[in-house]
Design a protein around this motif. Structure first.
Motif, PDB file in Angstrom:
ATOM      1  N   GLU A 155       0.826  -1.208   0.000  1.00 19.97           N
ATOM      2  CA  GLU A 155       0.000   0.000   0.000  1.00 19.97           C
ATOM      3  C   GLU A 155       0.858   1.254   0.000  1.00 19.97           C
ATOM      4  O   GLU A 155       2.013   1.247   0.446  1.00 19.97           O
ATOM      5  CB  GLU A 155      -0.912   0.016   1.227  1.00 19.97           C
ATOM      6  N   PRO A 194      -4.171   1.063  -2.259  1.00 20.90           N
ATOM      7  CA  PRO A 194      -3.344   0.047  -2.927  1.00 20.90           C
ATOM      8  C   PRO A 194      -2.458   0.667  -3.991  1.00 20.90           C
ATOM      9  O   PRO A 194      -2.800   1.678  -4.603  1.00 20.90           O
ATOM     10  CB  PRO A 194      -4.383  -0.911  -3.523  1.00 20.90           C
ATOM     11  N   ALA A 198      -3.484   1.529  -8.046  1.00 21.06           N
ATOM     12  CA  ALA A 198      -4.581   2.386  -8.491  1.00 21.06           C
ATOM     13  C   ALA A 198      -4.291   3.875  -8.448  1.00 21.06           C
ATOM     14  O   ALA A 198      -5.113   4.662  -8.918  1.00 21.06           O
ATOM     15  CB  ALA A 198      -5.833   2.091  -7.649  1.00 21.06           C
ATOM     16  N   GLN A 226      -2.113 -10.964  -6.581  1.00 18.20           N
ATOM     17  CA  GLN A 226      -3.328 -10.800  -5.793  1.00 18.20           C
ATOM     18  C   GLN A 226      -4.431 -10.150  -6.639  1.00 18.20           C
ATOM     19  O   GLN A 226      -4.136  -9.470  -7.628  1.00 18.20           O
ATOM     20  CB  GLN A 226      -3.054  -9.929  -4.571  1.00 18.20           C
ATOM     21  N   PRO A 227      -5.686 -10.351  -6.257  1.00 16.06           N
ATOM     22  CA  PRO A 227      -6.772  -9.644  -6.964  1.00 16.06           C
ATOM     23  C   PRO A 227      -6.580  -8.131  -6.825  1.00 16.06           C
ATOM     24  O   PRO A 227      -6.315  -7.634  -5.732  1.00 16.06           O
ATOM     25  CB  PRO A 227      -8.031 -10.119  -6.229  1.00 16.06           C
ATOM     26  N   LEU A 228      -6.695  -7.412  -7.927  1.00 11.62           N
ATOM     27  CA  LEU A 228      -6.506  -5.967  -7.933  1.00 11.62           C
ATOM     28  C   LEU A 228      -7.872  -5.283  -7.912  1.00 11.62           C
ATOM     29  O   LEU A 228      -8.675  -5.463  -8.821  1.00 11.62           O
ATOM     30  CB  LEU A 228      -5.700  -5.548  -9.166  1.00 11.62           C
ATOM     31  N   LYS A 229      -8.094  -4.484  -6.887  1.00 10.23           N
ATOM     32  CA  LYS A 229      -9.395  -3.850  -6.704  1.00 10.23           C
ATOM     33  C   LYS A 229      -9.648  -2.788  -7.762  1.00 10.23           C
ATOM     34  O   LYS A 229      -8.779  -1.978  -8.076  1.00 10.23           O
ATOM     35  CB  LYS A 229      -9.469  -3.208  -5.315  1.00 10.23           C
ATOM     36  N   ALA A 230     -10.850  -2.790  -8.307  1.00  6.31           N
ATOM     37  CA  ALA A 230     -11.263  -1.772  -9.273  1.00  6.31           C
ATOM     38  C   ALA A 230     -12.059  -0.692  -8.547  1.00  6.31           C
ATOM     39  O   ALA A 230     -13.131  -0.962  -8.006  1.00  6.31           O
ATOM     40  CB  ALA A 230     -12.104  -2.397 -10.377  1.00  6.31           C
ATOM     41  N   PHE A 231     -11.541   0.530  -8.532  1.00  3.36           N
ATOM     42  CA  PHE A 231     -12.244   1.653  -7.924  1.00  3.36           C
ATOM     43  C   PHE A 231     -13.197   2.298  -8.931  1.00  3.36           C
ATOM     44  O   PHE A 231     -14.262   2.783  -8.566  1.00  3.36           O
ATOM     45  CB  PHE A 231     -11.248   2.692  -7.420  1.00  3.36           C
ATOM     46  N   THR A 245      -9.698   1.748 -13.613  1.00  2.00           N
ATOM     47  CA  THR A 245      -8.628   1.187 -12.787  1.00  2.00           C
ATOM     48  C   THR A 245      -7.961   0.027 -13.503  1.00  2.00           C
ATOM     49  O   THR A 245      -8.639  -0.846 -14.051  1.00  2.00           O
ATOM     50  CB  THR A 245      -9.185   0.686 -11.438  1.00  2.00           C
ATOM     51  N   THR A 272      -6.599  -3.345 -13.674  1.00  2.22           N
ATOM     52  CA  THR A 272      -6.688  -4.584 -12.907  1.00  2.22           C
ATOM     53  C   THR A 272      -6.127  -5.775 -13.666  1.00  2.22           C
ATOM     54  O   THR A 272      -6.098  -6.883 -13.138  1.00  2.22           O
ATOM     55  CB  THR A 272      -8.150  -4.884 -12.528  1.00  2.22           C
ATOM     56  N   VAL A 318      -8.773   5.992  -9.531  1.00  2.00           N
ATOM     57  CA  VAL A 318      -9.274   5.809  -8.172  1.00  2.00           C
ATOM     58  C   VAL A 318     -10.486   6.697  -7.904  1.00  2.00           C
ATOM     59  O   VAL A 318     -11.256   6.455  -6.991  1.00  2.00           O
ATOM     60  CB  VAL A 318      -8.156   6.082  -7.135  1.00  2.00           C
TER      61      VAL A 318
END
Length: 264
Positions: free
Chosen positions: A109, A133, A136, A158-163, A167, A169, A193
């Motif tokens: 992070e 993270p 993003a 790791q799974p990449l968060k979509a804001f 984003t 991913t 983001v």
């Protein structure tokens, strides 16, 4: 020793119960979020409040106390960095009158250690002490681009968060972007983001300093210790015009830290 460690863990769990979304909590909420019996939470919260780590407001809810902020502000990774960076952050703000941010990497992070924002600046989701993270944000992509291949692999596995729908991913595409960030020495994140904002970020280099420095070393004497960015409205943003100002501020901080910017 086990009992002491257990008490420490429980106290830290109480502090971790607070977040940006829940800055004020009742005793019952603290106990539930920390996974503690109410009697245990009551005793530990009382001790933390007596020391100043927690404060109780007029409604009976608890919040993080000033004593804890005072101690946290002494963290060496942010203290000297913020003091030396502030004149350059202020200069960048005077040029843009938008959000100017400074962040360091902690694990996977980006942690924001300073921010300057005007009343007319676009709203941002980041805050001083907050985390986002690496994939993003502009500062996050800079910090990730200059990290070790091993760390990049761990992040991208790791799974990449979509804001937002913009984003990044897709790991393959993100690797390409990180390579370009490292080549150009600049990251531009458009609506990744926040759907209305664009950030331009650049690395801040410091002198090599132990294992962490080795992990981030770009060339002899070049170590990425932080990233700085300016965040502006995406609509109509002059991204090319922002790049020189962001680079100049990052190089200024690098210079006062005794770092070396590698040739692009």
């Amino acid at each position: 020793m086990d009992t002491a460690a257990s008490v420490t863990s429980k106290a830290l769990g109480i502090l971790a119960a607070f977040s940006a979304d829940a800055p004020r909590l009742t005793l019952s909420e603290i106990a539930r979020r920390a996974g503690l019996p109410l009697t245990t939470a009551h005793r530990l919260v009382g001790e933390l409040a007596e020391w100043g780590a927690l404060e109780r407001d007029e409604t009976g809810r608890y919040r993080i106390g000033l004593r804890l902020w005072e101690v946290a502000s002494l963290a060496p990774r942010s203290l000297g960095l913020r003091e030396r960076a502030m004149p350059f952050l202020e200069d960048l703000y005077e040029v843009t009158h938008e959000n100017v941010q400074l962040a360091v990497r902690d694990g996977h992070e980006a942690v924001y250690v300073e921010r300057i924002s005007g009343r007319q600046a676009i709203g941002v989701v980041s805050r001083v002490g907050g985390r986002l993270p690496l994939h993003a944000t502009g500062v996050g992509q800079v910090l990730l681009a200059y990290s070790t291949p091993e760390l990049q692999d761990r992040v991208l596995e790791q799974p990449l968060k979509a804001f937002t729908k913009y984003t990044l991913t897709d790991p393959k595409r993100l690797r390409q972007v990180l390579a370009e960030v490292r080549r150009a020495g600049i990251a531009v994140c458009d609506r990744m983001v926040d759907p209305d904002s664009l950030s331009v970020a650049a690395p801040v280099f410091g002198p090599p300093d132990g294992a962490d420095a080795v992990a981030a070393r770009v060339s002899v004497g070049a170590t990425v210790v932080a990233a700085l960015s300016v965040v502006v409205p995406s609509d109509g943003a002059d991204r090319l015009g922002l790049v020189p100002a962001v680079r100049a501020a990052a190089r200024g901080i690098t210079r006062v830290l005794g770092g070396v910017s590698p040739p692009r």
